[in-house]
Design a protein around this motif. Structure first.
Motif, PDB file in Angstrom:
ATOM      1  N   UNK A 159       0.850  -1.192   0.000  1.00 18.13           N
ATOM      2  CA  UNK A 159       0.000   0.000   0.000  1.00 18.13           C
ATOM      3  C   UNK A 159       0.881   1.235   0.000  1.00 18.13           C
ATOM      4  N   UNK A 160       0.292   2.344  -0.424  1.00 18.46           N
ATOM      5  CA  UNK A 160       1.032   3.596  -0.515  1.00 18.46           C
ATOM      6  C   UNK A 160       0.112   4.706  -0.057  1.00 18.46           C
ATOM      7  N   UNK A 161       0.408   5.312   1.102  1.00 16.44           N
ATOM      8  CA  UNK A 161      -0.398   6.395   1.640  1.00 16.44           C
ATOM      9  C   UNK A 161       0.313   7.712   1.353  1.00 16.44           C
ATOM     10  N   UNK A 162      -0.396   8.641   0.725  1.00 12.42           N
ATOM     11  CA  UNK A 162       0.202   9.905   0.309  1.00 12.42           C
ATOM     12  C   UNK A 162       0.065  10.961   1.398  1.00 12.42           C
ATOM     13  N   UNK A 163       0.937  11.945   1.372  1.00  7.92           N
ATOM     14  CA  UNK A 163       1.046  12.964   2.407  1.00  7.92           C
ATOM     15  C   UNK A 163      -0.158  13.909   2.396  1.00  7.92           C
ATOM     16  N   UNK A 164      -0.953  13.945   3.469  1.00  3.35           N
ATOM     17  CA  UNK A 164      -2.102  14.860   3.501  1.00  3.35           C
ATOM     18  C   UNK A 164      -1.704  16.332   3.522  1.00  3.35           C
ATOM     19  N   UNK A 165      -0.533  16.640   4.126  1.00  5.99           N
ATOM     20  CA  UNK A 165      -0.141  18.044   4.287  1.00  5.99           C
ATOM     21  C   UNK A 165       0.007  18.758   2.947  1.00  5.99           C
ATOM     22  N   UNK A 166       0.292  18.011   1.907  1.00  3.93           N
ATOM     23  CA  UNK A 166       0.432  18.601   0.574  1.00  3.93           C
ATOM     24  C   UNK A 166      -0.843  19.334   0.171  1.00  3.93           C
ATOM     25  N   UNK A 167      -1.991  18.694   0.370  1.00  3.86           N
ATOM     26  CA  UNK A 167      -3.237  19.332  -0.041  1.00  3.86           C
ATOM     27  C   UNK A 167      -3.751  20.328   0.998  1.00  3.86           C
ATOM     28  N   UNK A 168      -3.326  20.210   2.228  1.00  4.34           N
ATOM     29  CA  UNK A 168      -3.641  21.282   3.178  1.00  4.34           C
ATOM     30  C   UNK A 168      -2.960  22.573   2.737  1.00  4.34           C
ATOM     31  N   UNK A 169      -1.700  22.476   2.336  1.00  6.35           N
ATOM     32  CA  UNK A 169      -0.980  23.666   1.865  1.00  6.35           C
ATOM     33  C   UNK A 169      -1.659  24.262   0.633  1.00  6.35           C
ATOM     34  N   UNK A 170      -2.080  23.396  -0.282  1.00  6.03           N
ATOM     35  CA  UNK A 170      -2.744  23.888  -1.495  1.00  6.03           C
ATOM     36  C   UNK A 170      -4.056  24.575  -1.146  1.00  6.03           C
ATOM     37  N   UNK A 171      -4.848  23.978  -0.264  1.00  6.90           N
ATOM     38  CA  UNK A 171      -6.117  24.591   0.116  1.00  6.90           C
ATOM     39  C   UNK A 171      -5.897  25.954   0.742  1.00  6.90           C
ATOM     40  N   UNK A 172      -4.961  26.043   1.666  1.00  7.80           N
ATOM     41  CA  UNK A 172      -4.700  27.337   2.309  1.00  7.80           C
ATOM     42  C   UNK A 172      -4.274  28.378   1.265  1.00  7.80           C
ATOM     43  N   UNK A 173      -3.491  27.954   0.317  1.00  8.46           N
ATOM     44  CA  UNK A 173      -3.031  28.879  -0.720  1.00  8.46           C
ATOM     45  C   UNK A 173      -4.188  29.315  -1.624  1.00  8.46           C
ATOM     46  N   UNK A 174      -5.062  28.385  -1.984  1.00 11.78           N
ATOM     47  CA  UNK A 174      -6.191  28.740  -2.850  1.00 11.78           C
ATOM     48  C   UNK A 174      -7.147  29.698  -2.144  1.00 11.78           C
ATOM     49  N   UNK A 175      -7.303  29.547  -0.830  1.00 14.83           N
ATOM     50  CA  UNK A 175      -8.153  30.459  -0.067  1.00 14.83           C
ATOM     51  C   UNK A 175      -7.512  31.847   0.000  1.00 14.83           C
ATOM     52  N   UNK A 176      -6.200  31.876   0.232  1.00 16.02           N
ATOM     53  CA  UNK A 176      -5.505  33.153   0.419  1.00 16.02           C
ATOM     54  C   UNK A 176      -5.302  33.917  -0.879  1.00 16.02           C
ATOM     55  N   UNK A 177      -5.245  33.185  -2.013  1.00 13.14           N
ATOM     56  CA  UNK A 177      -4.893  33.826  -3.279  1.00 13.14           C
ATOM     57  C   UNK A 177      -5.902  33.487  -4.383  1.00 13.14           C
ATOM     58  N   UNK A 178      -7.170  33.862  -4.222  1.00  7.54           N
ATOM     59  CA  UNK A 178      -8.167  33.519  -5.241  1.00  7.54           C
ATOM     60  C   UNK A 178      -7.872  34.151  -6.595  1.00  7.54           C
ATOM     61  N   UNK A 179      -7.150  35.275  -6.597  1.00  5.21           N
ATOM     62  CA  UNK A 179      -6.861  35.972  -7.851  1.00  5.21           C
ATOM     63  C   UNK A 179      -5.923  35.164  -8.753  1.00  5.21           C
ATOM     64  N   UNK A 180      -5.170  34.217  -8.196  1.00  8.07           N
ATOM     65  CA  UNK A 180      -4.248  33.432  -9.013  1.00  8.07           C
ATOM     66  C   UNK A 180      -5.006  32.586 -10.042  1.00  8.07           C
ATOM     67  N   UNK A 181      -6.205  32.166  -9.719  1.00  6.86           N
ATOM     68  CA  UNK A 181      -6.979  31.355 -10.658  1.00  6.86           C
ATOM     69  C   UNK A 181      -7.305  32.159 -11.911  1.00  6.86           C
ATOM     70  N   UNK A 182      -7.603  33.427 -11.757  1.00  4.59           N
ATOM     71  CA  UNK A 182      -7.896  34.247 -12.914  1.00  4.59           C
ATOM     72  C   UNK A 182      -6.633  34.577 -13.705  1.00  4.59           C
ATOM     73  N   UNK A 183      -5.515  34.665 -13.016  1.00  6.17           N
ATOM     74  CA  UNK A 183      -4.255  35.029 -13.679  1.00  6.17           C
ATOM     75  C   UNK A 183      -3.759  33.929 -14.617  1.00  6.17           C
ATOM     76  N   UNK A 184      -4.157  32.672 -14.370  1.00  8.70           N
ATOM     77  CA  UNK A 184      -3.642  31.596 -15.209  1.00  8.70           C
ATOM     78  C   UNK A 184      -4.527  31.311 -16.422  1.00  8.70           C
ATOM     79  N   UNK A 185      -5.662  31.990 -16.512  1.00  6.55           N
ATOM     80  CA  UNK A 185      -6.532  31.778 -17.674  1.00  6.55           C
ATOM     81  C   UNK A 185      -5.844  32.292 -18.932  1.00  6.55           C
ATOM     82  N   UNK A 186      -5.922  31.536 -20.032  1.00  6.20           N
ATOM     83  CA  UNK A 186      -5.276  31.992 -21.275  1.00  6.20           C
ATOM     84  C   UNK A 186      -5.808  33.365 -21.701  1.00  6.20           C
TER      85      UNK A 186
END
Length: 317
Positions: free
Chosen positions: A289-316
């Protein structure tokens, strides 16, 4: 993919007698992934993947099999299920529902290029478009109801800060109005380990066993949070824009989708943070079995909450 149910070569030899695939030559357990039992099977007739399903019933699996057949029939590079001599795809081995599928050439890549991200974006758009031809439907079993159930299960093992973030994000997602966002068949797990490449050429999309009917943009967000980020969880602009541009060529954006992207990126991060936390704290017994690191997605979630404008910046542009 993992091995939870061990099978011996003699059992697989007997199983393969119902298929026109030749004699068993090699059998190897697959260590990657976390949901089902998987083996590489090499016979005198070709190379295959044998999957024993640990949780899902026969009736659920018919959805995945129809989806893979439809996608393959429409030219998508994905594993085609192998039909048994009696005309069925689903059999049983070691008291588990079992399927045999083609093993595709290529390998998963850890550090995708801009061109590879574009190839994945195009493939995801094709999946969403071709999915209209799938007649069966399947609800997302890892949707909001599962988020709440999993959060409650984790209360006894997580600290107050983590639980507060989870509860706040579930409340945020529950309050969203997503009724107008297009829905259809989604892969729901299109991470880097589920796409095969030969050089820059995409050679296969695999592991459709989390597929379901849900918001198409949510599937886009899952991919962006894995394929198009750096080690710090921030987006790599070139990769993200290439992915989104190629996706839109396969399935153009509908009204309101780009505005909803920041929230969907948060939903995708929450879902995989919760599943990794659950697997870490409530692991299933398995030989490999292979259990992946949960902290990776905690960091991503915190970043997505803090920086919502980044989603618009990456649109073509």
């Amino acid at each position: 993919m993992s091995v939870y149910t061990r099978v011996e070569a003699a059992e697989v030899v007997a199983f393969l007698r119902d298929y026109a695939v030749g004699e068993l030559l090699e059998l190897h357990g697959i260590a990657d992934g976390i949901e089902n039992t998987n083996y590489f099977v090499t016979t005198s007739g070709g190379r295959f993947v044998l999957t024993l399903f640990e949780r899902q019933a026969d009736s659920e699996l018919e959805y995945f099999l129809e989806l893979m057949v439809v996608l393959a029939d429409h030219g998508l590079a994905c594993p085609r299920p192998i039909m048994a001599d009696d005309g069925t795809y689903l059999r049983h081995l070691a008291q588990r529902p079992t399927v045999l599928v083609e093993r595709l050439a290529g390998r998963a890549i850890e550090h995708p290029s801009v061109a590879q991200c574009a190839a994945v974006g195009g493939a995801l758009g094709r999946i969403h478009r071709i999915g209209r031809h799938v007649h069966r439907r399947r609800a997302n079993e890892r949707g909001p109801a599962w988020w709440r159930f999993t959060a409650d299960a984790l209360r006894a093992v997580l600290d107050a800060e983590a639980m507060a973030l989870i509860d706040t994000e579930i409340a945020f997602q529950t309050a969203l109005d997503t009724e107008r966002l297009p829905r259809g068949v989604i892969h729901a797990d299109l991470f880097r380990d589920n796409v095969l490449f030969e050089g820059e050429q995409l050679s296969g999309v695999i592991d459709f066993y989390a597929a379901c009917n849900d918001i198409l943009l949510y599937d886009v967000a899952i991919c962006l949070n894995d394929w198009c980020i750096g080690a710090d969880g921030d987006f790599d602009d070139a990769r993200a824009r290439a992915f989104l541009a190629a996706y839109a060529e396969s399935r153009p954006w509908a009204s309101g989708e780009t505005d909803a992207l920041p929230a969907m990126l948060r939903a995708a991060a929450l879902r995989f943070w919760l599943s990794r936390l659950y697997d870490l704290h409530f692991p299933r017994a398995g030989e490999i079995t292979h259990i992946k690191d949960p902290a990776h997605f905690e960091r991503i979630l915190r970043r997505r909450i803090a920086e919502p404008q980044r989603a618009q910046a990456i649109l073509p542009v």
